[in-house]
Design an enzyme around this catalytic site. Sequence first.
Site, PDB file in Angstrom:
ATOM      1  N   TYR A 172      50.501  -7.570  64.543  1.00 64.77           N
ATOM      2  CA  TYR A 172      49.250  -8.214  64.087  1.00 64.77           C
ATOM      3  C   TYR A 172      49.277  -9.750  64.196  1.00 64.77           C
ATOM      4  CZ  TYR A 172      45.789  -9.612  60.481  1.00 64.77           C
ATOM      5  OH  TYR A 172      44.768 -10.201  59.780  1.00 64.77           O
ATOM      6  N   ASP A 179      11.528   2.738  54.446  1.00 62.42           N
ATOM      7  CA  ASP A 179      11.751   1.419  53.843  1.00 62.42           C
ATOM      8  C   ASP A 179      12.542   1.556  52.546  1.00 62.42           C
ATOM      9  OD1 ASP A 179      10.519   0.153  55.920  1.00 62.42           O
ATOM     10  OD2 ASP A 179       8.805  -0.596  54.764  1.00 62.42           O
ATOM     11  N   HIS A 237      27.398  -8.632  46.396  1.00 60.49           N
ATOM     12  CA  HIS A 237      27.267  -7.174  46.259  1.00 60.49           C
ATOM     13  C   HIS A 237      27.965  -6.736  44.975  1.00 60.49           C
ATOM     14  CE1 HIS A 237      26.994  -2.970  47.221  1.00 60.49           C
ATOM     15  NE2 HIS A 237      26.495  -3.200  48.423  1.00 60.49           N
ATOM     16  N   GLU A 264      35.819 -15.439  64.578  1.00 61.49           N
ATOM     17  CA  GLU A 264      36.090 -14.587  63.418  1.00 61.49           C
ATOM     18  C   GLU A 264      37.402 -14.981  62.783  1.00 61.49           C
ATOM     19  OE1 GLU A 264      37.732 -10.813  61.448  1.00 61.49           O
ATOM     20  OE2 GLU A 264      38.592 -12.158  62.923  1.00 61.49           O
ATOM     21  N   GLU A 265      38.380 -15.325  63.640  1.00 65.98           N
ATOM     22  CA  GLU A 265      39.728 -15.609  63.131  1.00 65.98           C
ATOM     23  C   GLU A 265      39.759 -16.872  62.287  1.00 65.98           C
ATOM     24  OE1 GLU A 265      41.719 -13.415  63.085  1.00 65.98           O
ATOM     25  OE2 GLU A 265      41.664 -12.163  64.876  1.00 65.98           O
ATOM     26  N   SER A 303      31.302  -1.475  25.440  1.00 68.02           N
ATOM     27  CA  SER A 303      30.889  -0.110  25.766  1.00 68.02           C
ATOM     28  C   SER A 303      30.402  -0.036  27.210  1.00 68.02           C
ATOM     29  CB  SER A 303      29.760   0.323  24.822  1.00 68.02           C
ATOM     30  OG  SER A 303      29.089   1.424  25.387  1.00 68.02           O
TER      31      SER A 303
END
Lengths: 739, 739
Positions: free
Chosen positions: B541, B655, B678, B413-414, B617
């Site tokens: 961190y 669904d 997204h 992940e890092e 608009s």
Amino acid sequence: MRKESRLLKWIYLIVVVTALFLLGFAIGWFAKPTHPNTENSSASRKYLREFLDEMQPNKIREHLRKFTRLPHLAGTEQNLRYAEQIRDEWLEFGLDSVEMVPYDVLLSYPNKSQPNYISIVDQLGNEVFNSSLAEPVPEGYEDTSNIVPPYSAFSAKGQPEGDLVYVNYGRTEDFFQLEREMGINVTEKIVIVRYGKIFRGNKVKNAMLAGAKGIIMFSDPADYWAAGVQPYPAGWNLPGGGAQRGNVLNLNGAGDPLTPGYPAKDYTYRFSLEDGVGLPKIPVHPIGFHDAIHLLKNMGGQIPPNNWKGALNVSYRIGPGFTDDFKSQKVRMNINTDNKVTRIYNVIGRIRGALEPDRYVILGGHRDAWVFGGIDPMSGAAVVHETVRSAGRLLSKGWRPRRTIVFASWDAEEFGLLGSTEWAEDNAKLLQERAVAYINADSAIEGMYTLRVDCTPSLHTLVYDLTKQITSPEEGEEGVSLYESWHKRDNWTNDRDAPRISKLGSGSDFEAYFIRLGIAAGRARYTKNKKTERYSSYPVYHSVYETFEIVEKFYDPTFKRLQAVAQVRGGLIFLLADSQLLPLDADQYADSLRKYAHSITQLAQTHPEEMKVYEVSFDSLFSAVENFTVAARDFHERLQTLNRADPLQVRVMNDQLMYLERAFIDPLGLPGRPFYRHVIFAPSSHNKYAGMSFPGIYDALFDIEHSADPQKAWEEVKRQISIAAFTVNAAAMTLTPPA
Amino acid sequence: MRKESRLLKWIYLIVVVTALFLLGFAIGWFAKPTHPNTENSSASRKYLREFLDEMQPNKIREHLRKFTRLPHLAGTEQNLRYAEQIRDEWLEFGLDSVEMVPYDVLLSYPNKSQPNYISIVDQLGNEVFNSSLAEPVPEGYEDTSNIVPPYSAFSAKGQPEGDLVYVNYGRTEDFFQLEREMGINVTEKIVIVRYGKIFRGNKVKNAMLAGAKGIIMFSDPADYWAAGVQPYPAGWNLPGGGAQRGNVLNLNGAGDPLTPGYPAKDYTYRFSLEDGVGLPKIPVHPIGFHDAIHLLKNMGGQIPPNNWKGALNVSYRIGPGFTDDFKSQKVRMNINTDNKVTRIYNVIGRIRGALEPDRYVILGGHRDAWVFGGIDPMSGAAVVHETVRSAGRLLSKGWRPRRTIVFASWDAEEFGLLGSTEWAEDNAKLLQERAVAYINADSAIEGMYTLRVDCTPSLHTLVYDLTKQITSPEEGEEGVSLYESWHKRDNWTNDRDAPRISKLGSGSDFEAYFIRLGIAAGRARYTKNKKTERYSSYPVYHSVYETFEIVEKFYDPTFKRLQAVAQVRGGLIFLLADSQLLPLDADQYADSLRKYAHSITQLAQTHPEEMKVYEVSFDSLFSAVENFTVAARDFHERLQTLNRADPLQVRVMNDQLMYLERAFIDPLGLPGRPFYRHVIFAPSSHNKYAGMSFPGIYDALFDIEHSADPQKAWEEVKRQISIAAFTVNAAAMTLTPPA
């Protein structure tokens, strides 16, 4: 003692009563089916028979007659009138709902006050020859207005003038041959090419890339004449004054050029014309062969190779320009065609599914025609109309399919599949999640020989099963099945003993559904004998001579061929919508994938040296095909032991079948073509209508021969093999048990 | 007469027997449920209680202790050992299957024989100052080998030398201020910026775009110190010798830089390093504030604005270069970090769903750590481990969830969310079609104050319901629910009286699931008091000081906070997997969309003039939100009257709920970022960690202020509004009745 005896009697009675009750209870419990909706397949079979038998030749004739009286180009008043009529009649036939769905898309029309034509001009600029402004109107239609003359829709405007260069079919390989072998540069020239072999839009793209400032396309009798057939109206050949209309876009599946990826609604952002997708930057115009002779006959330059020669009585010299005697003459194109955002209308009808309303089986075909649309598309639309009528009859008898059926009459197919693509964009999420199959219904007839089916491999088995239940429409074949009749005429050479089924290509309304969204798709029509009839398409294709009469007199006088096509299209829809288990065959997909993998490998192996140098291997692809084959076989074995009384178990496996085709979609699309996403079946960039499977690999191999950087080109081949292998492996995973 | 009497008796008997049988049959018939699998929700509720109660603080402590003894950087032997241990223990706990899934991805490590450091060099080239080569090792770990020193993973190699320029946080707006207001060009300069506010990879991208030849990042106490807290080990603040490791890629969700879009398997085609995604072209290095003081203290040039000043005892002058006294000194970076394709391992465990095995609920978090991973990620991994243990106990008691549960221990992940992204790419089709929700399990604690939940709006209601069933971990709050405790500490200001839930950002393993694939997602952890604690993240961190002890001594001595986080993460998984109706709330999504639409509109209205001139608009967007609101309300009304005994009807509506999040995915991605798809929740290009909703509109508005062609920039705003409106309308369609 009496008391005891009575007690015993009572006990005895209670035991008997209880036992009887329990026996009844137990039988009741076990007799009740687990799910009340378990399919009664004998009822479904009976309904299928009634559905097929209900479709009648004379009704199809009536529908065709009704919808071919007037020209109904997309975006015109008359095409809206026909849409309204179809909506009204589908409602009368008994569909649950019918709606008109409008979009505002870019269309293209000739300028009525400034007609398009091609001239030969002398050195003073006088027009010494002008091409015809319209086709001679067929008998009986002399008073018809609104016949649009032959034109290339979306042509750029302009009056380019220059020397002609003849470039055969205008294919990539023709231009390469012209430039590399013949040493001719078409920069600032006007090219003239014959129609055929590839999509006309690709010819225009190739001409632009080569630097031409205009392109003329003509119908050569070598490509548009059937041997021994009279021109219309005496026969069904293309008259010399006829010409092929058609759009010249390079959309690659984008739909409306100004709204790629999104439906062309009122609020949708539109690109400017400069930024529109696939619009040619040069003037384009189509002519018939009478006019073509005038342009070709005096051409000078090299004599071409034989495979560049058509059937006209000219030498097909390459140019540039005319022979010495006519050296000072130039060709001028006068093109004034206008692009215009115009409202179009799809008609969408629905029969709601009884058990799985969220599963869609779609039968769609276009309604808009270049002129009358006698063949393209109304022979197909009449067939759909009859299918809807027959389905309505079944509904009135109490039938309701398990899944939802959607009927579509698309608009503006001729302008780049616009109606069907905008609706697919509008409904993309629903279709991706819910569509089981899409059956296309363009022209239902293009010849008089036998059935032609193009479909995804998973539909092959269903097509064979169905055609065994349909009767041959050919005279003298009463009692012979359509399957046998077809099998006899077009056997699958070498591969197997069954009627030939081809891959789906592109260029009709299934594109967005199959190639962009990955919905299992197929099409069926009546066709010519490919072995003996070598002409492209059918001779009068996209001319004014596509009338009702050409069908009635020549193509299908009894309308039984159209009836057979209706039964195939309708029967597919019926079985896909009403079978408890989806009639899709993953094993057949595995077989096809293996064949395609072999074909593309053979193509690559024409470069054995480079294959070694660049370490190109197809092993990963064959390994993926093997994984898919095993997964498909195991899947169908599990299907045998499925508990069909458990609706969830049935749904889980049906979902795997439904999503099988989706698995071949690469969300990233093919290089530079984001809307062509089917890794197996998208069209090639170079040859839009024919095309190998695995278009990514095919295009990369095609580029090898023409690339300045062979290493880079071979790297792209390797990348495309890797994508194909991954996609097939991913498809295999979708068929394994879900957890 | 006796015969008749006997006959009558027999008849009587037969009637009684038959009647009894029929009575029994009828009762049996009607007593049997239509579907044997109708949910017994009281049993499910009882199991949930047992599942939550089974998770124990001391067990979580054990798991954390066990997995933080040794450094386990991605791609190292030790991280493989932990993977094997997790696999073995998950099998012991009772999962149905556990597998190790390898990928070969591009990682990046310092060169052990040529360490990275920053120098100040005098005019003779002598190094008069060198930054430290490692952090002081914390007590108890002196003999530990394989502690990787602070570095910027994927930095380019090189020894750039030049004048320093200080650019605050290195944000787009900081560079604009530097160039436009202060008139400083960083071409051929080395920039130094402080950590915080945005993702470090964006700082590097901005420095490259500005023309810098190297970038140094430091942790300023203004951003990495909590007030009144001692540095570790006396407290939990960052020591001056500590520094923040981290990757400096600009992947935008691509996963492995060499295989964007496809899983990094053995046969997968890999781009060359030059063509890899998001690899910086300049050297990058992180330092602590002790070293930073040396670089900053003698800097010359302008005094910066106050909001550019950190908390060090230096003037934060901008440069370029040092003050007159040190003018001849330059800064040199010595960076020798190597990129290397390396094998990583995800661990994937499964509990097969009883009724819907093809519906997946995923709990995933990473295992790889920069060093020990005491907080990041093992506080989260320990929580997942305990969740798996508790689920295994339930299985042994006869429980089996309705849907399949997938547990994942991600690797690398890092290094850019590589393990989770490659697995998502590998399983994209299955996930798109079958995944119900993804719950992320990175660090479970970053503060000692209260719960923090970031999730998609459709999960809000579930989070509230669940947290009411969990006990507060805070001392003195026995008998108080987690919901109440959280509500008291972090109320949703203005909007509503409920605990605050935030939007999901980016930068952890949910990215591929939520932002690329559109799977409903959420995360939960324990956090600081945002109102009073203003530092970034948590002080230690990505430093060597993230030990087991920092959690045990400071963050969660009783391990009850981690227990509460385990119960939230586990409870979400349980309810998503075992509820008959999916606990997803479309109404809440509608509310959130309305708020986001208002926010983005307000941002646009800071340009009222241009809004008029360019006819911008937001009406179409608000109209779409209204359509969505109505569709969501109607959907939940229909849900009330659903026949829950019909498994197909239940599946159809589930669904629709499952695919709701998918509806917000634009397959074309955001401009130039094909893997960020997204439309509501992808991160902005400019501000990766915070970000408004509607990133397409936000980025277009951001560009307005800096564009040379305002008309074009406003056209892009209009295009993005149109895409957002279309997407929300399409999402509304997915909630309407399916046919």
